[in-house]
Design an enzyme around this catalytic site. Structure first.
Site, PDB file in Angstrom:
ATOM      1  N   GLU A  86       0.863  -1.177   0.000  1.00  0.00           N
ATOM      2  CA  GLU A  86       0.000   0.000   0.000  1.00  0.00           C
ATOM      3  C   GLU A  86       0.900   1.229   0.000  1.00  0.00           C
ATOM      4  O   GLU A  86       1.906   1.287   0.717  1.00  0.00           O
ATOM      5  CB  GLU A  86      -0.918   0.048   1.234  1.00  0.00           C
ATOM      6  CG  GLU A  86      -1.752   1.344   1.230  1.00  0.00           C
ATOM      7  CD  GLU A  86      -2.826   1.426   2.316  1.00  0.00           C
ATOM      8  OE1 GLU A  86      -3.007   0.452   3.069  1.00  0.00           O
ATOM      9  OE2 GLU A  86      -3.480   2.495   2.379  1.00  0.00           O
ATOM     10  N   ASN A 121      -4.285   5.125  -2.077  1.00  0.00           N
ATOM     11  CA  ASN A 121      -5.428   5.795  -1.450  1.00  0.00           C
ATOM     12  C   ASN A 121      -5.854   7.004  -2.280  1.00  0.00           C
ATOM     13  O   ASN A 121      -5.015   7.796  -2.701  1.00  0.00           O
ATOM     14  CB  ASN A 121      -5.035   6.290  -0.062  1.00  0.00           C
ATOM     15  CG  ASN A 121      -4.737   5.135   0.871  1.00  0.00           C
ATOM     16  OD1 ASN A 121      -5.646   4.466   1.348  1.00  0.00           O
ATOM     17  ND2 ASN A 121      -3.463   4.874   1.104  1.00  0.00           N
ATOM     18  N   GLU A 148      -7.964   2.402  -3.443  1.00  0.00           N
ATOM     19  CA  GLU A 148      -8.611   2.344  -2.130  1.00  0.00           C
ATOM     20  C   GLU A 148      -9.443   3.591  -1.904  1.00  0.00           C
ATOM     21  O   GLU A 148      -8.938   4.707  -2.028  1.00  0.00           O
ATOM     22  CB  GLU A 148      -7.551   2.233  -1.018  1.00  0.00           C
ATOM     23  CG  GLU A 148      -6.771   0.940  -1.077  1.00  0.00           C
ATOM     24  CD  GLU A 148      -6.030   0.638   0.224  1.00  0.00           C
ATOM     25  OE1 GLU A 148      -6.166   1.413   1.186  1.00  0.00           O
ATOM     26  OE2 GLU A 148      -5.335  -0.390   0.254  1.00  0.00           O
ATOM     27  N   ASP A 153     -11.947   0.973   1.884  1.00  0.00           N
ATOM     28  CA  ASP A 153     -10.989   1.184   2.978  1.00  0.00           C
ATOM     29  C   ASP A 153     -11.718   1.461   4.295  1.00  0.00           C
ATOM     30  O   ASP A 153     -12.874   1.908   4.291  1.00  0.00           O
ATOM     31  CB  ASP A 153     -10.110   2.393   2.609  1.00  0.00           C
ATOM     32  CG  ASP A 153      -8.756   2.346   3.313  1.00  0.00           C
ATOM     33  OD1 ASP A 153      -8.570   1.474   4.184  1.00  0.00           O
ATOM     34  OD2 ASP A 153      -7.902   3.183   2.975  1.00  0.00           O
ATOM     35  N   GLU A 201      -6.351  -4.605   8.414  1.00  0.00           N
ATOM     36  CA  GLU A 201      -5.331  -3.580   8.628  1.00  0.00           C
ATOM     37  C   GLU A 201      -4.822  -3.642  10.062  1.00  0.00           C
ATOM     38  O   GLU A 201      -5.525  -4.115  10.955  1.00  0.00           O
ATOM     39  CB  GLU A 201      -5.938  -2.192   8.446  1.00  0.00           C
ATOM     40  CG  GLU A 201      -6.518  -1.922   7.095  1.00  0.00           C
ATOM     41  CD  GLU A 201      -7.019  -0.483   7.004  1.00  0.00           C
ATOM     42  OE1 GLU A 201      -6.853   0.109   5.946  1.00  0.00           O
ATOM     43  OE2 GLU A 201      -7.582   0.026   7.992  1.00  0.00           O
TER      44      GLU A 201
HETATM   45  P1  C2E Z   1      -5.163   4.161   5.799  1.00  0.00           P
HETATM   46  O1  C2E Z   1      -5.434   4.137   4.356  1.00  0.00           O
HETATM   47  O2  C2E Z   1      -6.103   3.411   6.683  1.00  0.00           O
HETATM   48  O3  C2E Z   1      -3.697   3.638   5.975  1.00  0.00           O
HETATM   49  C1  C2E Z   1      -3.285   2.755   6.922  1.00  0.00           C
HETATM   50  C2  C2E Z   1      -2.679   3.475   8.090  1.00  0.00           C
HETATM   51  O4  C2E Z   1      -2.418   2.542   9.094  1.00  0.00           O
HETATM   52  C3  C2E Z   1      -1.340   4.112   7.750  1.00  0.00           C
HETATM   53  O5  C2E Z   1      -1.240   5.274   8.474  1.00  0.00           O
HETATM   54  C4  C2E Z   1      -0.363   3.110   8.274  1.00  0.00           C
HETATM   55  O6  C2E Z   1       0.905   3.659   8.564  1.00  0.00           O
HETATM   56  C5  C2E Z   1      -1.079   2.654   9.490  1.00  0.00           C
HETATM   57  N1  C2E Z   1      -0.674   1.331   9.910  1.00  0.00           N
HETATM   58  C6  C2E Z   1      -0.277   0.306   9.135  1.00  0.00           C
HETATM   59  N2  C2E Z   1      -0.001  -0.780   9.866  1.00  0.00           N
HETATM   60  C7  C2E Z   1      -0.251  -0.445  11.153  1.00  0.00           C
HETATM   61  C8  C2E Z   1      -0.144  -1.156  12.392  1.00  0.00           C
HETATM   62  O7  C2E Z   1       0.209  -2.328  12.459  1.00  0.00           O
HETATM   63  N3  C2E Z   1      -0.487  -0.491  13.520  1.00  0.00           N
HETATM   64  C9  C2E Z   1      -0.891   0.820  13.478  1.00  0.00           C
HETATM   65  N4  C2E Z   1      -1.185   1.414  14.634  1.00  0.00           N
HETATM   66  N5  C2E Z   1      -0.987   1.523  12.331  1.00  0.00           N
HETATM   67  C10 C2E Z   1      -0.680   0.891  11.182  1.00  0.00           C
HETATM   68  P2  C2E Z   1      -0.716   6.624   7.814  1.00  0.00           P
HETATM   69  O8  C2E Z   1       0.379   6.314   6.883  1.00  0.00           O
HETATM   70  O9  C2E Z   1      -0.471   7.560   8.932  1.00  0.00           O
HETATM   71  O10 C2E Z   1      -1.939   7.054   6.972  1.00  0.00           O
HETATM   72  C11 C2E Z   1      -3.093   7.519   7.581  1.00  0.00           C
HETATM   73  C12 C2E Z   1      -4.176   7.767   6.583  1.00  0.00           C
HETATM   74  O11 C2E Z   1      -3.858   8.821   5.691  1.00  0.00           O
HETATM   75  C13 C2E Z   1      -4.374   6.572   5.662  1.00  0.00           C
HETATM   76  O12 C2E Z   1      -5.135   5.640   6.346  1.00  0.00           O
HETATM   77  C14 C2E Z   1      -5.070   7.216   4.504  1.00  0.00           C
HETATM   78  O13 C2E Z   1      -6.424   7.359   4.745  1.00  0.00           O
HETATM   79  C15 C2E Z   1      -4.439   8.583   4.454  1.00  0.00           C
HETATM   80  N6  C2E Z   1      -3.414   8.567   3.406  1.00  0.00           N
HETATM   81  C16 C2E Z   1      -2.144   8.120   3.462  1.00  0.00           C
HETATM   82  N7  C2E Z   1      -1.513   8.319   2.290  1.00  0.00           N
HETATM   83  C17 C2E Z   1      -2.423   8.894   1.465  1.00  0.00           C
HETATM   84  C18 C2E Z   1      -2.390   9.330   0.100  1.00  0.00           C
HETATM   85  O14 C2E Z   1      -1.395   9.225  -0.614  1.00  0.00           O
HETATM   86  N8  C2E Z   1      -3.504   9.918  -0.389  1.00  0.00           N
HETATM   87  C19 C2E Z   1      -4.628  10.052   0.347  1.00  0.00           C
HETATM   88  N9  C2E Z   1      -5.704  10.609  -0.213  1.00  0.00           N
HETATM   89  N10 C2E Z   1      -4.720   9.650   1.628  1.00  0.00           N
HETATM   90  C20 C2E Z   1      -3.604   9.062   2.184  1.00  0.00           C
HETATM   91 CA    CA Z   2      -7.540   1.917   6.238  1.00  0.00          CA
HETATM   92 CA    CA Z   3      -5.745   2.758   2.817  1.00  0.00          CA
END
Ligand code: C2E
Ligand code: CA
Ligand code: CA
Length: 534
Positions: A36, A91, A123, A153, A210
């Site tokens: 991802e 995403n 997603e 998602d 996730e």
């Molecule tokens: P998401 O799509 O639900 O992404 C998964 C989030 O869970 C990611 O946080 C990831 O780092 C985190 N995660 C993965 N494995 C674990 C785990 O084992 N434990 C915990 N506690 N967390 C875990 P991140 O990277 O901070 O991203 C947060 C949200 O930001 C994402 O949720 C997504 O909705 C958004 N996002 C991230 N990158 C993009 C992007 O390029 N474009 C858009 N539109 N939204 C993004």
């Molecule tokens: Ca998610």
């Molecule tokens: Ca996602």
């Protein structure tokens, strides 16, 4: 952390916002299925900034388009080196789902970078569908035509209207990490996770969990039937230059359902379809020589195999929904205690019961049973699985052997001769109890060379010598000697033995007999005397 709009603009201009890649893993095998893409801002002074601090700012200020452009473009460039069939999940913001131009933008990035759209998973969250369902449907349809797959998602958070699940042609359901993380300590969460996996499957989607952080969570998910996982347990989101390491470190999926439709030999097409899975299990179930059944908590038959139906003497269908008591009342009292213990969660093995024959006159059947409680996703017993082995033949053979051994023993004891067995070196290991009666020695005193104690001092040396010689040469043993009887008299005996040889010609045992020759000796003596008298 506070960053303002000007900062975000500047970051976009100087391309400080870059994609990171987090492994998506097949739970059953641990194989890597893809990554991802998660946005990360490498701020020159503040360091790494997470998306929660800049995504919504970008969304609200019309910058999300160019942010996505940068992320997607960079991700596609880096992912070109991804070996097949690894996928990339990206995403997209709900805001972007307002723009009908999204699919053509994605197509352009893919064309320019050479990334195959069949390996892209788009997603989206439910919030993208709330106010503009129709538009989202149009966009989704076009993405599907382009070969992309769609994932819903954060399922389980926010709106969670079942209507949304059906509104778009989703291929994948991503179970939100909140459920995964509370699954281990909250039984309700576990039930909800189970229901989500079931819901996804019944709608023909694959499920991905996730936030998998522990082996325990992975185990539960696997058990619930969830196919894929993502989380710290499998890997953190890392920059593009770490992709080769991550690919090398994980075993790779040959061809999962994540891979392009029709692409590769489907390992999943053999195993993953529930109907085929069931058919395979049914074949195993029916083919085994063991009677098998599953009973619910009320001891009603939920399923059973043909073998058990034959054992019970009724067709399979006649058992279903009937209790054990109804089907085999004659056996029930014997097995009830074990059933009750199994319902308390205890696994019990090796219970032997005998069952009256179905045709009168035949011997009782001997059955070996084992009971295994079955648990649901919150460790409550939902029933008992029973395995039944018919060991009547084995039992009969054992019985026959025991009987024949007994007969032999009896014959030995009846014989006027004293039969004995000695090991290869001539040490006595077995002797009939007639010796004990005759000498008053105990069996223990007699064994090994103990019997020599009962011999006349004049006869013991030559007897021992004969014994040593025989066990050296293998020639039959023969000796005559006087034995002190229980009432203190001497009586003449003769002992003879022959060796038994092992497969490579070595002596393994001696078998022999000892008999009373007192009368013969008296006769000989009388004869000798009468000859002398002549
Ligand atoms: P998401 O799509 O639900 O992404 C998964 C989030 O869970 C990611 O946080 C990831 O780092 C985190 N995660 C993965 N494995 C674990 C785990 O084992 N434990 C915990 N506690 N967390 C875990 P991140 O990277 O901070 O991203 C947060 C949200 O930001 C994402 O949720 C997504 O909705 C958004 N996002 C991230 N990158 C993009 C992007 O390029 N474009 C858009 N539109 N939204 C993004
Ligand atoms: Ca998610
Ligand atoms: Ca996602």
């Amino acid at each position: 952390m506070f960053v303002d709009l000007i900062e975000v603009r500047r970051a976009l201009e100087s391309e400080e916002i870059v994609p990171c890649f987090q492994p998506l893993v097949e739970l059953r095998t641990g194989r890597l299925a893809g990554f991802e893409v998660l946005a990360r801002w490498q701020h020159p002074e503040l360091g790494l900034i997470l998306p929660e601090n800049f995504i919504s700012l970008a969304e609200q200020n019309g910058l999300i388009g160019s942010l996505a452009h940068q992320i997607v473009r960079n991700a596609f460039m880096s992912a070109k080196m991804l070996p097949e069939p690894l996928v990339l999940a990206v995403n997209f913001s709900p805001v972007q789902l307002h723009h009908l131009s999204l699919p053509s933008q994605i197509r352009r990035e893919a064309d320019e970078t050479g990334f195959p759209l069949e390996r892209l998973i788009v997603e989206i969250t439910e919030s993208a569908l709330v106010n503009n369902l129709e538009r989202a449907q149009k966009i989704a349809a076009e993405l599907k035509t382009m070969g992309c797959r769609l994932a819903l998602d954060d399922f389980g958070t926010g709106y969670s209207s079942l209507r949304h699940l059906q509104a778009l042609p989703f291929d994948e359901l991503k179970i939100d990490r909140n459920f995964v993380q509370s699954m281990t300590n909250k039984r309700e969460s576990r039930k909800i996770a189970a229901a989500m996996v079931g819901l996804g499957h019944s709608l023909g989607m694959i499920t991905l969990a996730e936030g998998v952080e522990t082996e325990e969570q992975a185990d539960i998910l696997l058990w619930l039937g969830c196919e894929f996982g993502q989380g710290w347990l499998y890997g953190y989101p890392l920059p593009a230059d770490r992709i080769p390491d991550m690919v090398a470190a994980a075993p790779r999926a040959l061809s999962t359902r994540f891979s392009a439709p029709g692409g590769g030999v489907a390992f999943s097409s053999l195993e993953a379809l529930p109907a085929q899975h069931l058919a395979q299990l049914q074949a195993i179930y029916d083919g085994t020589p063991v009677g098998l059944c599953f009973l619910d908590k009320n001891l009603r038959h939920v399923s059973l195999n043909q073998r058990l139906a034959d054992l019970n003497g009724f067709p399979v269908a006649a058992h279903i929904r009937r209790t054990v008591h109804e089907m085999i009342p004659e056996l029930f009292p014997q097995i009830q205690p074990f059933l009750l213990r199994a319902l308390q969660g205890e696994a019990i093995e090796g219970v032997e019961v005998s069952k009256p024959p179905r045709t009168p006159g035949k011997p009782d059947l001997t059955l070996l049973l084992s009971y295994q409680p079955a648990f649901d996703e919150v460790q409550e017993v939902i029933g008992v699985s029973i395995a039944i082995l018919d060991i009547t033949k084995r039992k009969q053979a054992e019985e026959a052997l025991r009987e024949s051994e007994e007969n032999h023993r009896y014959l030995v004891e009846l014989s006027p001769q004293i039969l004995w067995i000695a090991d290869a070196n001539g040490n006595l290991t077995e002797i009939s109890s007639r010796w004990v009666q005759l000498t008053g020695m105990s069996k223990l005193q007699t064994l090994n060379l103990g019997w020599l104690e009962a011999l006349h001092p004049e006869d013991a040396p030559h007897t021992l010598k004969a014994l040593r010689e025989a066990s050296h040469t293998g020639k039959p043993f023969h000796s005559e000697y006087r034995v002190k009887t229980a009432d203190g008299k001497w009586t003449w005996m003769r002992s003879r033995g022959s060796p038994r040889y092992g497969p490579s010609g070595e002596i393994i045992r001696w078998y022999g007999d000892t008999e009373d020759i007192e009368e013969r000796k008296e006769l000989e003596e009388a004869l000798r005397k009468s000859r002398q008298g002549k």
